[in-house]
Design a protein around this motif. Structure first.
Motif, PDB file in Angstrom:
ATOM      1  N   ILE A  80       3.050 -32.353-108.607  1.00  0.00           N
ATOM      2  CA  ILE A  80       3.350 -31.927-107.427  1.00  0.00           C
ATOM      3  C   ILE A  80       2.792 -30.310-107.200  1.00  0.00           C
ATOM      4  CG2 ILE A  80       4.847 -30.971-106.296  1.00  0.00           C
ATOM      5  CD1 ILE A  80       7.150 -32.303-108.193  1.00  0.00           C
ATOM      6  N   TYR A  81       1.625 -30.781-105.337  1.00  0.00           N
ATOM      7  CA  TYR A  81       1.406 -29.300-105.315  1.00  0.00           C
ATOM      8  C   TYR A  81       1.760 -28.772-104.237  1.00  0.00           C
ATOM      9  CZ  TYR A  81      -2.226 -32.992-107.577  1.00  0.00           C
ATOM     10  OH  TYR A  81      -2.329 -33.843-108.459  1.00  0.00           O
ATOM     11  N   ASP A  82       1.111 -27.907-103.582  1.00  0.00           N
ATOM     12  CA  ASP A  82       1.539 -26.916-102.764  1.00  0.00           C
ATOM     13  C   ASP A  82       1.572 -27.596-101.165  1.00  0.00           C
ATOM     14  OD1 ASP A  82       1.562 -24.749-104.306  1.00  0.00           O
ATOM     15  OD2 ASP A  82       0.208 -23.689-103.902  1.00  0.00           O
ATOM     16  N   GLU A  83       0.622 -28.312-101.264  1.00  0.00           N
ATOM     17  CA  GLU A  83       0.497 -29.278-100.126  1.00  0.00           C
ATOM     18  C   GLU A  83       1.739 -30.280-100.122  1.00  0.00           C
ATOM     19  OE1 GLU A  83      -3.185 -27.224-101.078  1.00  0.00           O
ATOM     20  OE2 GLU A  83      -2.100 -28.572-102.346  1.00  0.00           O
ATOM     21  N   GLY A  84       2.019 -30.997-101.066  1.00  0.00           N
ATOM     22  CA  GLY A  84       2.862 -32.012-101.242  1.00  0.00           C
ATOM     23  C   GLY A  84       3.352 -32.783-102.827  1.00  0.00           C
ATOM     24  N   ILE A  85       3.464 -34.206-102.782  1.00  0.00           N
ATOM     25  CA  ILE A  85       3.174 -35.071-103.986  1.00  0.00           C
ATOM     26  C   ILE A  85       2.600 -36.361-103.458  1.00  0.00           C
ATOM     27  CG2 ILE A  85       5.032 -36.507-105.156  1.00  0.00           C
ATOM     28  CD1 ILE A  85       7.515 -34.212-104.280  1.00  0.00           C
ATOM     29  N   VAL A  86       2.243 -36.840-104.763  1.00  0.00           N
ATOM     30  CA  VAL A  86       1.308 -37.513-105.073  1.00  0.00           C
ATOM     31  C   VAL A  86       1.533 -38.510-106.164  1.00  0.00           C
ATOM     32  CG1 VAL A  86      -1.080 -38.935-105.297  1.00  0.00           C
ATOM     33  CG2 VAL A  86      -1.085 -36.493-104.059  1.00  0.00           C
ATOM     34  N   LEU A  87       2.644 -39.686-105.359  1.00  0.00           N
ATOM     35  CA  LEU A  87       3.423 -40.362-106.529  1.00  0.00           C
ATOM     36  C   LEU A  87       2.378 -42.162-106.378  1.00  0.00           C
ATOM     37  CD1 LEU A  87       6.033 -40.793-108.032  1.00  0.00           C
ATOM     38  CD2 LEU A  87       6.865 -41.745-106.053  1.00  0.00           C
ATOM     39  N   ASN A  88       3.024 -42.718-107.717  1.00  0.00           N
ATOM     40  CA  ASN A  88       2.328 -43.888-108.768  1.00  0.00           C
ATOM     41  C   ASN A  88       3.916 -44.309-108.977  1.00  0.00           C
ATOM     42  OD1 ASN A  88       2.660 -46.705-108.961  1.00  0.00           O
ATOM     43  ND2 ASN A  88       0.348 -46.417-109.281  1.00  0.00           N
ATOM     44  N   PRO A  89       4.735 -45.141-108.722  1.00  0.00           N
ATOM     45  CA  PRO A  89       6.169 -45.048-109.522  1.00  0.00           C
ATOM     46  C   PRO A  89       6.513 -46.052-110.862  1.00  0.00           C
ATOM     47  CG  PRO A  89       6.462 -46.615-107.619  1.00  0.00           C
ATOM     48  CD  PRO A  89       4.781 -45.767-107.341  1.00  0.00           C
ATOM     49  N   GLY A  90       4.821 -46.545-110.828  1.00  0.00           N
ATOM     50  CA  GLY A  90       4.739 -47.811-111.820  1.00  0.00           C
ATOM     51  C   GLY A  90       5.469 -48.372-110.878  1.00  0.00           C
ATOM     52  N   SER A  91       4.588 -49.740-112.112  1.00  0.00           N
ATOM     53  CA  SER A  91       4.965 -51.324-111.625  1.00  0.00           C
ATOM     54  C   SER A  91       6.239 -51.838-112.525  1.00  0.00           C
ATOM     55  CB  SER A  91       4.431 -52.165-112.104  1.00  0.00           C
ATOM     56  OG  SER A  91       4.228 -54.289-112.308  1.00  0.00           O
ATOM     57  N   VAL A  92       7.375 -52.090-112.016  1.00  0.00           N
ATOM     58  CA  VAL A  92       8.412 -53.228-111.451  1.00  0.00           C
ATOM     59  C   VAL A  92       7.905 -54.377-112.753  1.00  0.00           C
ATOM     60  CG1 VAL A  92      10.581 -54.583-110.818  1.00  0.00           C
ATOM     61  CG2 VAL A  92      10.184 -52.424-109.876  1.00  0.00           C
ATOM     62  N   GLY A  93       6.753 -54.945-112.418  1.00  0.00           N
ATOM     63  CA  GLY A  93       6.941 -56.587-112.161  1.00  0.00           C
ATOM     64  C   GLY A  93       6.393 -56.920-113.771  1.00  0.00           C
ATOM     65  N   GLN A  94       4.976 -55.579-113.882  1.00  0.00           N
ATOM     66  CA  GLN A  94       3.970 -55.827-114.636  1.00  0.00           C
ATOM     67  C   GLN A  94       3.111 -54.398-115.018  1.00  0.00           C
ATOM     68  OE1 GLN A  94       0.133 -56.978-113.723  1.00  0.00           O
ATOM     69  NE2 GLN A  94       0.805 -58.785-114.473  1.00  0.00           N
ATOM     70  N   PRO A  95       4.281 -53.613-115.764  1.00  0.00           N
ATOM     71  CA  PRO A  95       3.180 -52.400-116.168  1.00  0.00           C
ATOM     72  C   PRO A  95       2.475 -52.430-117.375  1.00  0.00           C
ATOM     73  CG  PRO A  95       5.424 -52.461-116.475  1.00  0.00           C
ATOM     74  CD  PRO A  95       5.481 -53.740-116.657  1.00  0.00           C
ATOM     75  N   ARG A  96       1.306 -51.688-116.696  1.00  0.00           N
ATOM     76  CA  ARG A  96      -0.033 -51.629-117.363  1.00  0.00           C
ATOM     77  C   ARG A  96       0.388 -50.492-117.918  1.00  0.00           C
ATOM     78  NH1 ARG A  96      -3.900 -54.899-113.249  1.00  0.00           N
ATOM     79  NH2 ARG A  96      -2.332 -56.398-113.147  1.00  0.00           N
ATOM     80  N   ASP A  97       0.590 -49.208-118.310  1.00  0.00           N
ATOM     81  CA  ASP A  97       0.755 -48.341-119.042  1.00  0.00           C
ATOM     82  C   ASP A  97       0.958 -48.253-120.037  1.00  0.00           C
ATOM     83  OD1 ASP A  97       3.535 -48.190-118.442  1.00  0.00           O
ATOM     84  OD2 ASP A  97       3.384 -46.906-116.771  1.00  0.00           O
TER      85      ASP A  97
END
Length: 219
Positions: free
Chosen positions: A152-169
């Motif tokens: 979350i930045y002053d300019e807005g939000i950058v988001l990756n919600p992750g993977s529903v079907g094949q997480p890689r984290d």
């Protein structure tokens, strides 16, 4: 406005069902691409999102399935593409072909892309997140890496919600996020699902065994 944000479903009906059951009340559901590919249920996942009129962008696996253009995929990915082509009907394929690379939703406050605002196939990992990725939108949603993260930045939000079907984290649970546009907050969420069932279905579909077995490790 509260948005449920998903990405990289990759034909995993069991994980998608778990996410939809787990999701708290939201005003709208959106998807950052790769509805199909890899897992055994491309038609069921595509139709679930289509029937809910979920705004979605085109992922690289979606494009590969919908197009006759060749893509450089490993054996598992290519097997998933071939399986999806055999399972989807003309109406399904037409829906995939109509998906754009970029989409604005929620009164243009949220931009959906798959890989990167300037390159739909670029893997934008968390170390590349920054306010420079944002244009006029308040929230930029990306997928493709299967790594859940947001800033979350002053300019807005950058988001990756992750993977529903094949997480890689490293977390095998299905990933998604809930964004509150009014409060400027992001809730990263994970939910367990029956991986054994997916592994069995992968085997029954004649897909490469590793498509299922790596789900246990979230890799």
């Amino acid at each position: 406005m509260r948005l449920g944000v998903v990405s990289d479903v990759h034909s995993n009906r069991v994980a998608l069902s778990a996410v939809l059951d787990d999701m708290p009340p939201v005003d709208r559901l959106v998807c950052a691409g790769d509805v199909v590919g890899y897992n055994p249920w491309p038609a069921e996942c595509l139709r679930e999102l289509r029937d809910r009129s979920v705004p979605c962008v085109m992922g690289n696996h979606d494009r590969a399935v919908a197009s006759t253009t060749g893509f450089r995929f490993n054996g598992m990915a290519q097997a998933g593409v071939d399986h999806a082509r055999s399972e989807l009907n003309d109406l399904d394929l037409a829906w995939l072909r109509r998906l754009p690379d970029e989409r604005l939703v929620a009164d243009d406050r949220v931009k959906l892309v798959h890989g990167h605002p300037d390159d739909p196939d670029h893997y934008t990992y968390p170390d590349e997140f920054g306010p420079d990725l944002l244009a006029e939108e308040d929230v930029l949603v990306m997928g493709h890496t299967h790594v859940q993260h947001h800033e979350i930045y002053d300019e807005g939000i950058v988001l990756n919600p992750g993977s529903v079907g094949q997480p890689r984290d490293g977390d095998p649970r299905a990933a998604y996020a809930v964004v509150d546009l009014d409060a400027t907050t992001v809730e990263e969420r994970r939910v367990e699902y029956d991986v054994d069932r997916v592994v069995e279905a992968v085997r029954e579909a004649g897909l490469p065994e590793k498509i299922g077995s790596r789900l246990y490790d979230g890799r």
